[in-house]
Scaffold this active site. Structure first.
Site, PDB file in Angstrom:
ATOM      1  N   ARG A   1       9.838  18.523  82.889  1.00  0.00           N
ATOM      2  CA  ARG A   1      10.837  17.886  83.748  1.00  0.00           C
ATOM      3  C   ARG A   1      12.008  17.296  82.962  1.00  0.00           C
ATOM      4  NH1 ARG A   1       7.420  14.012  87.611  1.00  0.00           N
ATOM      5  NH2 ARG A   1       5.843  14.228  85.985  1.00  0.00           N
TER       6      ARG A   1
ATOM      7  N   THR B   1      -5.451  14.561  81.244  1.00  0.00           N
ATOM      8  CA  THR B   1      -5.544  13.386  80.375  1.00  0.00           C
ATOM      9  C   THR B   1      -6.966  13.139  79.883  1.00  0.00           C
ATOM     10  OG1 THR B   1      -5.708  12.064  82.399  1.00  0.00           O
ATOM     11  CG2 THR B   1      -3.535  12.248  81.372  1.00  0.00           C
TER      12      THR B   1
ATOM     13  N   GLN C   1      -4.562  19.304  70.775  1.00  0.00           N
ATOM     14  CA  GLN C   1      -5.093  19.756  72.055  1.00  0.00           C
ATOM     15  C   GLN C   1      -4.522  21.146  72.311  1.00  0.00           C
ATOM     16  OE1 GLN C   1      -3.788  17.550  75.490  1.00  0.00           O
ATOM     17  NE2 GLN C   1      -5.541  18.187  76.753  1.00  0.00           N
TER      18      GLN C   1
ATOM     19  N   ASN D   1      -1.556   1.664  89.147  1.00  0.00           N
ATOM     20  CA  ASN D   1      -2.119   2.064  87.861  1.00  0.00           C
ATOM     21  C   ASN D   1      -0.991   2.510  86.929  1.00  0.00           C
ATOM     22  OD1 ASN D   1      -3.691   3.081  85.763  1.00  0.00           O
ATOM     23  ND2 ASN D   1      -4.112   5.007  86.811  1.00  0.00           N
TER      24      ASN D   1
ATOM     25  N   LYS E   1       8.825  16.151  74.573  1.00  0.00           N
ATOM     26  CA  LYS E   1       8.994  14.977  75.423  1.00  0.00           C
ATOM     27  C   LYS E   1       8.946  13.658  74.658  1.00  0.00           C
ATOM     28  CE  LYS E   1       6.870  12.780  79.450  1.00  0.00           C
ATOM     29  NZ  LYS E   1       5.794  12.873  80.451  1.00  0.00           N
TER      30      LYS E   1
END
Length: 457
Positions: free
Chosen positions: A16, A79, A73, A170, A23
């Site tokens: 995005r 997550t 990863q 959250n 990012k």
């Protein structure tokens, strides 16, 4: 004392952001987002820090360096899956593990410390960093039981009418009992629309085991902003800018318009400095007391002396002494060193040049690869001709010399102490001490010739 660990989630590509830059490397106040996270966590005095990398792993590792250990990863499967990658480094350890997203650059070390302390004092197996949102739309809601413990986290799209009224959200930052975290991760399923393993599922798993889950409310909702696109990046930049400016103002710096002043985190500014609007101060810049900077001035990696004044100018990678006046519209290029009580006036460019005390380069001049002594006066339009197309050469102008307007000093050349260079001269030989040097073509006047030229037209 309880051992403390951190897992930083920095593997996402950040589609995005619409950028080729990964990012977490997008800068906020001149520093990559993930660097802000690491800098604040370092103050908590962790026993181990593990950063989960994926897209752009080499670049992220290169930037962070030895401050963290790294795990790659290979597939981005959520997550929960990301935290699982730290298992080999952390699974056998006792203590508290904080899990933080690398795109949350605004959380302060005070909040991290308070979260750790709250978690460890509460005896919870997990503690969620929460925040109170004026508009909680889009956020996962934190649902508490009658005892005030976190019962579950409900995503906005799954919340019922009553749950949608809850404004405690959250933030995506958690503290866990380390053993409980990696035990619960074994039970996390990817049976969902995305086929991913979600870290918030650990909260529900721990509750089903009748474990205590707590929540710590962040004192500032703005701190918890996660940066997912350019709009949020600009919001983070604004919050960080005002935070930095407030810190300086409370320390005795006068910032005339904080909304129009940009100061990077490593800048040091002493008391009674005045900063005018449109000023950008970056890198490891230090500004001494009573200096005045701006308006519309850019300074990077400079030492600015006490009582100096820089207006509408640019200075980079240089040292500037006390009581110096620069500008308007001057350019101090890298590796320059300007002594005390020097004047560098309008439309003057200084490059890799040392200027000793009380000298003046008042206007429309270029001093490149030069050393000017004390009490030197450089006339308007004077330049050091330092480059022959292949090599750069030094021009030396000794103490008390006077160089007249529109002079060309062809390096390598020395203008001796106390000497004069006549206006309009081109100097390509050394000028002796106390001499007058004139390097002009002989003037010839042709009477009436201009009239002939006009008649020809």
């Amino acid at each position: 004392m309880v051992k403390r660990y951190a897992v930083i989630l920095a593997a996402g590509q950040g589609t995005r952001m619409k950028s080729k830059l990964y990012k977490v490397l997008h800068p906020v106040a001149g520093r990559p987002m993930v660097q802000h996270v690491i800098d604040q966590l370092e103050s908590v005095q962790l026993d181990k820090m593990v950063t989960i990398v994926g897209f752009g792993a080499d670049k992220v590792i290169e930037h962070i360096g030895e401050k963290s250990e790294f795990v790659i990863q290979e597939e981005q499967l959520g997550t929960g899956h990301a935290v699982m990658q730290a298992q080999e480094l952390l699974k056998d350890k006792d203590g508290t593990t904080i899990v933080v997203c690398g795109d949350t650059p605004l959380i302060t070390n005070e909040t991290y410390t308070a979260l750790f302390d709250h978690h460890e004092k509460s005896g919870a197996k997990a503690t969620v960093l929460t925040a109170k949102a004026l508009d909680p739309k889009g956020y996962g809601r934190v649902i508490r039981n009658d005892a005030g413990e976190v019962e579950r986290i409900v995503e906005h799209k799954d919340a019922n009418a009553q749950e949608l009224l809850v404004n405690e959200i959250n933030t995506g930052t958690y503290c866990f009992d380390n053993q409980a975290l990696f035990s619960a991760l074994q039970d996390v399923s990817n049976d969902n629309a995305q086929g991913e393993y979600y870290l918030p599922d650990v909260i529900e798993i721990l509750r089903h085991k009748s474990e205590k889950v707590s929540g710590y409310v962040s004192p500032d909702f703005g701190e918890t902003l996660g940066v997912n696109d350019r709009v949020a990046l600009a919001q983070a930049e604004k919050i960080m800018k005002l935070r930095i400016n407030e810190r300086h103002m409370r320390a005795g710096v006068a910032i005339i318009d904080p909304d129009q002043t940009y100061i990077h985190p490593d800048v040091v500014i002493e008391q009674d400095v005045v900063i005018h609007p449109g000023t950008i101060i970056t890198g490891k810049t230090t500004i001494k007391a009573n200096a005045e900077i701006g308006p519309n001035t850019e300074i990077s990696n400079c030492l600015i002396g006490e009582g100096s004044n820089i207006r509408q100018s640019v200075a980079k990678d240089s040292k500037i002494g006390d009581g110096v006046n620069i500008g308007p519209f001057a350019h101090i290029r890298p590796e320059s060193e300007i002594g005390n009580e020097v004047k560098v006036g309008n439309f003057v460019e200084i490059k890799k040049t040392k200027i000793d005390h009380n000298s003046k380069v008042s206007h429309l001049s270029y001093m490149g690869d030069a050393h000017l002594g004390s009490n030197v006066n450089i006339g308007c339009g004077t330049i050091t001709v330092n480059y022959d197309g292949k090599n750069k050469y030094l021009t030396t102008i000794e103490d008390d010399a006077f160089v007249g307007c529109n002079s060309n000093l062809i390096a390598p050349v020395t203008v001796g102490k106390g000497s004069y260079v006549a206006a309009g001269s081109t100097i390509n030989k050394d000028v002796p001490e106390d001499a007058l040097s004139i390097g002009r073509a002989r003037q010839t006047n042709k009477e009436g010739y201009a009239k002939k030229l006009k008649n020809r037209k």
